[in-house]
Design a protein around this motif. Structure first.
Motif, PDB file in Angstrom:
ATOM      1  N   VAL A 107       0.859  -1.184   0.000  1.00 46.74           N
ATOM      2  CA  VAL A 107       0.000   0.000   0.000  1.00 46.74           C
ATOM      3  C   VAL A 107       0.899   1.238   0.000  1.00 46.74           C
ATOM      4  O   VAL A 107       1.823   1.351   0.818  1.00 46.74           O
ATOM      5  N   GLN A 108       0.629   2.153  -0.910  1.00 49.22           N
ATOM      6  CA  GLN A 108       1.339   3.428  -0.913  1.00 49.22           C
ATOM      7  C   GLN A 108       0.626   4.384   0.030  1.00 49.22           C
ATOM      8  O   GLN A 108      -0.590   4.605  -0.087  1.00 49.22           O
ATOM      9  N   VAL A 109       1.343   4.953   0.979  1.00 47.49           N
ATOM     10  CA  VAL A 109       0.788   5.842   1.998  1.00 47.49           C
ATOM     11  C   VAL A 109       1.319   7.253   1.739  1.00 47.49           C
ATOM     12  O   VAL A 109       2.531   7.483   1.755  1.00 47.49           O
ATOM     13  N   GLN A 110       0.412   8.183   1.500  1.00 47.82           N
ATOM     14  CA  GLN A 110       0.834   9.548   1.160  1.00 47.82           C
ATOM     15  C   GLN A 110       0.026  10.555   1.979  1.00 47.82           C
ATOM     16  O   GLN A 110      -1.179  10.711   1.791  1.00 47.82           O
ATOM     17  N   ALA A 111       0.698  11.226   2.903  1.00 49.99           N
ATOM     18  CA  ALA A 111       0.044  12.251   3.723  1.00 49.99           C
ATOM     19  C   ALA A 111       0.157  13.605   3.030  1.00 49.99           C
ATOM     20  O   ALA A 111       1.096  13.863   2.285  1.00 49.99           O
ATOM     21  N   PHE A 112      -0.833  14.479   3.286  1.00 47.62           N
ATOM     22  CA  PHE A 112      -0.818  15.790   2.641  1.00 47.62           C
ATOM     23  C   PHE A 112      -1.571  16.803   3.494  1.00 47.62           C
ATOM     24  O   PHE A 112      -2.366  16.443   4.373  1.00 47.62           O
ATOM     25  N   HIS A 113      -1.289  18.086   3.210  1.00 37.12           N
ATOM     26  CA  HIS A 113      -2.023  19.192   3.814  1.00 37.12           C
ATOM     27  C   HIS A 113      -2.381  20.161   2.707  1.00 37.12           C
ATOM     28  O   HIS A 113      -1.559  20.450   1.831  1.00 37.12           O
ATOM     29  N   ILE A 114      -3.627  20.656   2.723  1.00 33.30           N
ATOM     30  CA  ILE A 114      -4.054  21.603   1.703  1.00 33.30           C
ATOM     31  C   ILE A 114      -4.945  22.655   2.359  1.00 33.30           C
ATOM     32  O   ILE A 114      -5.768  22.334   3.226  1.00 33.30           O
ATOM     33  N   VAL A 115      -4.770  23.914   1.970  1.00 37.80           N
ATOM     34  CA  VAL A 115      -5.601  25.004   2.479  1.00 37.80           C
ATOM     35  C   VAL A 115      -6.581  25.431   1.395  1.00 37.80           C
ATOM     36  O   VAL A 115      -6.407  25.107   0.215  1.00 37.80           O
ATOM     37  N   SER A 116      -7.613  26.151   1.796  1.00 41.97           N
ATOM     38  CA  SER A 116      -8.700  26.481   0.864  1.00 41.97           C
ATOM     39  C   SER A 116      -8.212  27.290  -0.331  1.00 41.97           C
ATOM     40  O   SER A 116      -8.726  27.136  -1.445  1.00 41.97           O
ATOM     41  N   GLU A 117      -7.194  28.151  -0.130  1.00 46.55           N
ATOM     42  CA  GLU A 117      -6.686  28.972  -1.234  1.00 46.55           C
ATOM     43  C   GLU A 117      -6.036  28.128  -2.335  1.00 46.55           C
ATOM     44  O   GLU A 117      -5.899  28.574  -3.475  1.00 46.55           O
ATOM     45  N   GLU A 118      -5.639  26.911  -1.999  1.00 49.78           N
ATOM     46  CA  GLU A 118      -4.996  26.027  -2.977  1.00 49.78           C
ATOM     47  C   GLU A 118      -5.991  25.155  -3.734  1.00 49.78           C
ATOM     48  O   GLU A 118      -5.600  24.440  -4.658  1.00 49.78           O
ATOM     49  N   LEU A 119      -7.272  25.191  -3.351  1.00 54.06           N
ATOM     50  CA  LEU A 119      -8.270  24.359  -4.027  1.00 54.06           C
ATOM     51  C   LEU A 119      -8.577  24.933  -5.406  1.00 54.06           C
ATOM     52  O   LEU A 119      -8.819  26.136  -5.539  1.00 54.06           O
ATOM     53  N   PRO A 120      -8.581  24.098  -6.445  1.00 54.81           N
ATOM     54  CA  PRO A 120      -8.975  24.590  -7.765  1.00 54.81           C
ATOM     55  C   PRO A 120     -10.449  24.990  -7.791  1.00 54.81           C
ATOM     56  O   PRO A 120     -11.231  24.610  -6.908  1.00 54.81           O
ATOM     57  N   ASP A 121     -10.824  25.771  -8.821  1.00 52.27           N
ATOM     58  CA  ASP A 121     -12.245  26.055  -9.034  1.00 52.27           C
ATOM     59  C   ASP A 121     -12.973  24.755  -9.337  1.00 52.27           C
ATOM     60  O   ASP A 121     -12.403  23.811  -9.893  1.00 52.27           O
ATOM     61  N   LEU A 122     -14.272  24.736  -9.004  1.00 53.78           N
ATOM     62  CA  LEU A 122     -15.042  23.500  -9.208  1.00 53.78           C
ATOM     63  C   LEU A 122     -15.227  23.165 -10.683  1.00 53.78           C
ATOM     64  O   LEU A 122     -15.600  22.038 -11.007  1.00 53.78           O
ATOM     65  N   ASP A 123     -14.990  24.121 -11.581  1.00 49.97           N
ATOM     66  CA  ASP A 123     -15.079  23.807 -13.007  1.00 49.97           C
ATOM     67  C   ASP A 123     -13.708  23.475 -13.606  1.00 49.97           C
ATOM     68  O   ASP A 123     -13.566  23.350 -14.821  1.00 49.97           O
ATOM     69  N   SER A 124     -12.680  23.315 -12.745  1.00 47.21           N
ATOM     70  CA  SER A 124     -11.354  22.951 -13.230  1.00 47.21           C
ATOM     71  C   SER A 124     -11.323  21.484 -13.648  1.00 47.21           C
ATOM     72  O   SER A 124     -12.093  20.656 -13.128  1.00 47.21           O
ATOM     73  N   PRO A 125     -10.432  21.106 -14.570  1.00 47.85           N
ATOM     74  CA  PRO A 125     -10.325  19.707 -14.990  1.00 47.85           C
ATOM     75  C   PRO A 125      -9.725  18.847 -13.883  1.00 47.85           C
ATOM     76  O   PRO A 125      -9.082  19.354 -12.953  1.00 47.85           O
ATOM     77  N   PRO A 126      -9.894  17.518 -13.973  1.00 43.69           N
ATOM     78  CA  PRO A 126      -9.402  16.626 -12.908  1.00 43.69           C
ATOM     79  C   PRO A 126      -7.914  16.769 -12.620  1.00 43.69           C
ATOM     80  O   PRO A 126      -7.495  16.666 -11.463  1.00 43.69           O
ATOM     81  N   ASN A 127      -7.098  17.016 -13.660  1.00 42.06           N
ATOM     82  CA  ASN A 127      -5.648  17.068 -13.427  1.00 42.06           C
ATOM     83  C   ASN A 127      -5.241  18.228 -12.514  1.00 42.06           C
ATOM     84  O   ASN A 127      -4.228  18.163 -11.823  1.00 42.06           O
ATOM     85  N   ARG A 128      -6.039  19.302 -12.484  1.00 46.43           N
ATOM     86  CA  ARG A 128      -5.759  20.399 -11.562  1.00 46.43           C
ATOM     87  C   ARG A 128      -5.909  19.945 -10.108  1.00 46.43           C
ATOM     88  O   ARG A 128      -5.133  20.351  -9.238  1.00 46.43           O
ATOM     89  N   TRP A 129      -6.913  19.130  -9.857  1.00 46.55           N
ATOM     90  CA  TRP A 129      -7.121  18.594  -8.510  1.00 46.55           C
ATOM     91  C   TRP A 129      -6.007  17.614  -8.149  1.00 46.55           C
ATOM     92  O   TRP A 129      -5.513  17.619  -7.014  1.00 46.55           O
ATOM     93  N   VAL A 130      -5.609  16.776  -9.099  1.00 37.81           N
ATOM     94  CA  VAL A 130      -4.526  15.831  -8.857  1.00 37.81           C
ATOM     95  C   VAL A 130      -3.235  16.577  -8.508  1.00 37.81           C
ATOM     96  O   VAL A 130      -2.505  16.205  -7.584  1.00 37.81           O
ATOM     97  N   GLU A 131      -2.952  17.676  -9.220  1.00 36.34           N
ATOM     98  CA  GLU A 131      -1.763  18.484  -8.930  1.00 36.34           C
ATOM     99  C   GLU A 131      -1.853  19.120  -7.536  1.00 36.34           C
ATOM    100  O   GLU A 131      -0.866  19.173  -6.798  1.00 36.34           O
TER     101      GLU A 131
END
Length: 408
Positions: A107-131
């Motif tokens: 199992v690959q275990v990957q921890a992360f932290h993200i703040v609201s300013e880093e969230l893409p717009d809801l109409d952004s393509p999937p790769n923006r969210w993956v990035e």
């Protein structure tokens, strides 16, 4: 000769020691002693009674457990875990520390932290969210999410994850125990955060299954929304909803009529094609208000014409029966699968002893159907879990995330 698959193993320890050093040493020693090797993942939940000492938690944990690959966690108004006698326990409004450790082979275990300013717009393509998240969509990750209730924009995050990671499962909750922005405790690897969301993505030989107990029972019959505006329902079955609601309440028993005065909710059907509806088919939302002039009602979610709704009631007995029904259903449908090895419980602050009048209710009910599984978790300011294939933020809910291997 085929090598046997390495087995996933999970452990939890809960401490009520009032000294943070003593509590960390206690849970670290007990949980680590139950595993054959250093853990790949640590999940820590700490009582808000230790709020002033949040900055000290991760250094103390890392001193005890230097080889754990990823650690995430948060603070809570109540903490769930396994006592030194192996009993599932919910410690509310008291010093407590819960640590789950897991060995997760393949199992690959990957921890992360993200703040609201880093969230893409809801109409952004999937790769923006993956990035933004930094987690690849294949193999399909399973997410555990812990968020600040004041700053995380959690509904946008959940919608984005569902969009960018189809087939993923997300569970978790909003950190609790503080009513002041900037005082939340979110922990990720070696850092304490005060905003946003911390999480861990688990990809590979792991299945994360869920039980989402919203604690309601339907009354009356389903209706179809025939006119609405955002979150305001103007017509159901081409009639003002308040008219039909009054008729429904008149038909109830005296006990249910009293309950409807304080514990009436709306269930929104998630699967538009399902004809025979069951308890788990509804997304429960608050009834926010009524307009007696036009007979409209406002609910705590957007609604669209054609959706089906049904009125619901909630009380302690209903919450207990709902969770038991879902546990029975889970047990029946998973008899032929590999046994679960660990579980997490994210329960609303409005449940627990305040709802049931006695401690440890939801966890003991879970134990009745899924025994010998280490359980950890906390009481949340909002619970994260899927209903009908999409992930939502809930209230008054207990969400269980149950982990097992894909196969043997």
């Amino acid at each position: 000769m085929v090598e046997p698959m390495a087995q996933m193993q999970w452990a939890n320890a809960l401490s009520n020691r009032s000294s943070l050093e003593a509590a960390v040493a206690d849970v670290s020693e007990r949980a680590a002693s139950l595993l054959p090797a250093p853990a790949d993942l640590g999940l820590v939940f700490i009582s808000a009674a230790f709020a002033s000492e949040y900055p000290r938690l991760l250094p103390l944990l890392r001193e005890q457990l230097p080889d754990v690959k990823a650690i995430v966690g948060c603070g809570g108004g109540g903490i769930v875990g396994m006592s030194k006698w192996g009993q599932m326990q919910e410690l509310e409004d008291a010093p407590a520390l819960s640590l789950s450790l897991a060995c997760l082979p393949d199992v690959q275990v990957q921890a992360f932290h993200i703040v609201s300013e880093e969230l893409p717009d809801l109409d952004s393509p999937p790769n923006r969210w993956v990035e933004a998240i930094g987690v690849e969509p294949s193999p399909t990750p399973q997410f555990i999410l812990l968020s600040d209730p004041f700053s995380a924009k959690i509904n946008d995050l959940l919608q984005g994850l569902d969009f960018a990671y189809p087939g993923s499962v997300s569970v978790g909750g909003l950190a609790s125990g503080s009513s002041t922005p900037g005082r939340t405790g979110l922990f990720c690897n070696n850092r304490l955060y005060r905003e946003g969301t911390v999480g861990v993505a688990l990809s590979g030989n792991i299945v994360l299954e869920t039980i989402v107990a919203q604690g309601c029972r339907p009354i009356g019959k389903p209706y179809q929304v025939t006119a609405c505006d955002r979150n305001i329902i103007l017509e159901i079955d081409e009639q003002p909803p308040l008219v039909l609601l009054r008729q429904l309440i008149e038909s109830l028993s005296e006990e249910d009529r009293l309950l409807a005065q304080t514990a009436l909710f709306i269930g929104v059907v998630r699967d538009e094609f399902k004809l025979e509806l069951e308890q788990g088919d509804f997304l429960i939302r608050n009834l926010l208000g009524v307009d007696p002039n036009i007979g409209a009602i406002a609910i705590g979610d957007r609604i669209r014409p054609g959706q089906r709704i049904q009125f619901h009631l909630r009380d302690a007995q209903t919450s207990a029966e709902d969770l038991e029904w879902l546990l029975q259903k889970y047990q029946k449908h998973n008899q032929s699968q590999p046994a679960p090895v660990g579980a997490l419980m994210f329960s609303c602050l409005g449940r627990g002893e305040g709802l049931y009048g006695k401690p440890n209710f939801d966890s003991q009910l879970f134990k009745r159907y899924l025994d010998n599984i280490p359980l950890g978790g906390f009481f949340c300011s909002g619970e994260i879990g899927p209903v009908g294939g999409s992930t939502f933020l809930h209230g008054y809910t207990s969400v269980f995330g149950i982990c097992r291997q894909v196969g043997t």
